[in-house]
Write an enzyme that holds these catalytic residues in place. Structure first.
Site, PDB file in Angstrom:
ATOM      1  N   PRO A 330      46.832   0.218   5.249  1.00 21.22           N
ATOM      2  CA  PRO A 330      45.438   0.053   4.426  1.00 21.22           C
ATOM      3  C   PRO A 330      44.328  -0.246   5.374  1.00 21.22           C
ATOM      4  CG  PRO A 330      47.011  -2.002   4.558  1.00 21.22           C
ATOM      5  CD  PRO A 330      47.558  -0.940   5.307  1.00 21.22           C
ATOM      6  N   GLY A 331      43.044   0.303   5.014  1.00 22.88           N
ATOM      7  CA  GLY A 331      42.063   0.127   5.962  1.00 22.88           C
ATOM      8  C   GLY A 331      41.016  -0.670   5.035  1.00 22.88           C
ATOM      9  N   ARG A 332      40.278   0.273   4.166  1.00 20.74           N
ATOM     10  CA  ARG A 332      39.178  -0.345   3.246  1.00 20.74           C
ATOM     11  C   ARG A 332      39.700  -1.804   2.450  1.00 20.74           C
ATOM     12  NH1 ARG A 332      35.827   3.235   0.897  1.00 20.74           N
ATOM     13  NH2 ARG A 332      37.540   4.882   1.064  1.00 20.74           N
ATOM     14  N   ARG A 379      28.052   6.462   3.207  1.00 23.36           N
ATOM     15  CA  ARG A 379      28.653   6.627   2.037  1.00 23.36           C
ATOM     16  C   ARG A 379      27.945   7.144   0.741  1.00 23.36           C
ATOM     17  NH1 ARG A 379      31.778   3.464  -0.017  1.00 23.36           N
ATOM     18  NH2 ARG A 379      33.421   5.057  -0.433  1.00 23.36           N
ATOM     19  N   CYS A 410      14.226   9.958   7.047  1.00 22.32           N
ATOM     20  CA  CYS A 410      13.174  10.967   6.698  1.00 22.32           C
ATOM     21  C   CYS A 410      13.945  12.033   5.678  1.00 22.32           C
ATOM     22  CB  CYS A 410      12.589  11.988   7.687  1.00 22.32           C
ATOM     23  SG  CYS A 410      11.508  10.619   8.653  1.00 22.32           S
TER      24      CYS A 410
END
Ligand code: PLP
Length: 483
Positions: A330-332, A379, A410
């Site tokens: 797991p990361g998130r 994201r 921009c």
């Protein structure tokens, strides 16, 4: 605010709940030690956002150390408990690509987790943090010789090999160094996870992993997965640990994980029988979803762990095999909700937008510009990701207004929060906090428009300290060799 018309409510997307209390902090979105104090100001572990702004400036990534550590422990404990009777517990590899710096690598290590890397640079962070090679994994679909050699020199716990071509290279490099490579083979179990296209990774038509289906061109009649397995069993400089899969990211249903686990166990069993070997490990990857908005309902870690354990237990019993040691990545789900981004608001404007399917009726949309944007959170641009935001320096009694938080870059696509109700009195100089920015925000940050990347602050026990400093203009120009 009873009965008052909410400006722009007609523009709200279907998933966005009706405007409620704009001062509310939904617990699922925030680190556990974030709250509004009695004056209405956001605090984290008792530290005021106004103080953070004064000391460190904005934009600023604000991370709760306690929250990170407790989420790391929660995964470890939940999976250990669920798999205790199956394989004596689980190895949890924190996916460093979601957010990594030396300080966080040390937290991971001290909580008993291991670290998953996918480049030489991430290995360099792990080395600087003092982590030992046997607690590290290395991923990647196109590792360089230098990265493979580095992994071999560090005696990495596992190199997750992505193709037959790479397996041959790892074997050659290991044997040239008179060493043995600890290898897992990454397979694509053909599961299409219900998530955004660019983060679904186990279906057939994408770049990662060895296919069960496609025939290997050099080994007619054998799938790529079978051909690689045979070579991994035979190769002397390969210590073949077992198989790996990672079906995608930001996944909520456990069905995909369960199908993948079944397929990989069956394949492990087949290879063990065919070659008379034991493959001691099986990695089921990461991808557990978190809440970014009120509509996301992630399942608690212990529920996911129990469901996966049930599948592994049942499948092993059916096949009559003993279970390999399970690992996950797991990361998130560990870092995502530990962090919010603190911005200062600047330019405001309100435009009249045609309401879809409403015969030319228009409604107001408030644009709220902040001092960061797609350079610190790519994201929304990359994946259409949704976020939420609150005014952080004060509570407001004003009615909500449909708002869009945009950055300073921009591009008109430079959106931070596409649709959110902010108080109608939001003004230039307010602080805005966007929760859930711990994963894949700082990690994906860029210098677009020569905007310096923001610092990261860790807060714990009422104290805030920089763990990554912000970039300066000198940093921005450091590699520019013009006179
Ligand atoms: C990205 C990745 C992970 C972590 O994914 P999360 O969604 O952050 O949990 C784990 N394993 C592999 C191989 C990955 O590529």
């Amino acid at each position: 605010m009873g009965g008052e018309h909410i400006p722009g409510a007609e523009l709200a997307p279907n998933w966005l709940p009706a405007a409620g209390d704009v001062n509310e902090l939904l617990p699922a979105l925030w680190a556990h030690d974030v709250e509004r104090n009695e004056h209405g100001e956001l605090t984290i572990s008792g530290v005021h956002v106004s103080e953070l702004k004064q000391r460190f400036g904005t934009p600023l990534f604000v991370m709760s150390e306690d929250d990170f550590r407790s989420r790391a422990r929660m995964f470890k404990d939940a999976f250990d408990a669920a798999f205790e009777d199956i394989c004596g517990g689980v190895d949890v590899y924190y996916a460093g690509k979601s957010f990594l710096c030396t300080e966080v690598a040390r937290w991971v290590d001290s909580e008993g987790l291991r670290l998953d890397t996918c480049s030489g640079g991430e290995l360099a962070v792990a080395t600087r943090a003092g982590l030992s090679g046997e607690r590290l994994g290395l991923h990647g679909n196109n590792k360089s010789d230098a990265e493979i050699n580095r992994a071999l020199d560090m005696k990495l716990g596992r190199i997750v090999v992505d193709s037959l071509h790479e397996l041959k290279r790892v074997e050659a490099l290991a044997s040239a160094r008179n060493t043995t490579a600890n290898v897992m083979l990454r397979l694509t179990p053909g599961v299409h996870a219900h998530t955004h296209e660019s983060i679904a990774t186990a279906h057939e038509d994408q770049k990662f992993g060895l296919s069960f289906i496609a025939e290997d061109p050099e080994e007619p009649g054998m799938s790529a997965a079978e051909a690689a397995s045979r070579l991994a069993v035979d190769a002397e400089s390969i210590n073949f640990l077992g198989f790996h899969c990672h079906i995608g990211s930001q996944i909520f249903e456990s069905e995909g994980f369960e199908i993948a686990a079944r397929k990989l166990l069956a394949f492990t069993h087949k290879i063990q029988l065919t070659y008379g070997v034991t493959l001691p490990e099986l990695d089921l990857g990461g991808g557990y979803g978190i809440a970014y908005t009120t509509v996301d309902k992630p399942r608690p870690a212990d529920e996911v762990a129990q469901a996966m354990a049930a599948v592994v237990r049942e499948t092993c019993a059916e096949l009559g095999m003993s279970a390999p040691r399970i690992s996950i990545e797991p990361g998130r789900a560990i870092v995502g909700s530990t962090t919010f981004t603190l911005y200062e608001t600047g330019t405001l404007k309100t435009v009249q937008v045609e309401v879809p399917n409403a015969d030319g009726v228009t409604a107001p949309r408030r644009y709220v510009s902040v001092d960061g944007g797609m350079s610190d959170n790519a994201r929304p641009v990359l994946y259409d990701a949704d976020y939420s935001a609150v005014v952080a320096n004060r509570a407001s009694q004003a009615i909500p207004a449909m708002s869009r938080v945009v950055g300073k870059h921009c591009e008109s696509g430079d959106i931070v929060v596409r649709d959110v109700y902010l108080p109608n009195d939001v003004a230039a100089g307010d602080l805005l906090a966007v929760p859930g920015t711990g994963a894949y925000c700082w990690a994906l940050a860029s210098n677009y428009n020569y905007v310096p990347r923001p610092p990261v602050v860790a807060v714990k026990d009422g104290t805030a300290r920089l763990i990554v400093r912000g970039e300066t203009e000198d940093d921005l120009l450091a590699r520019d060799l013009g006179a």
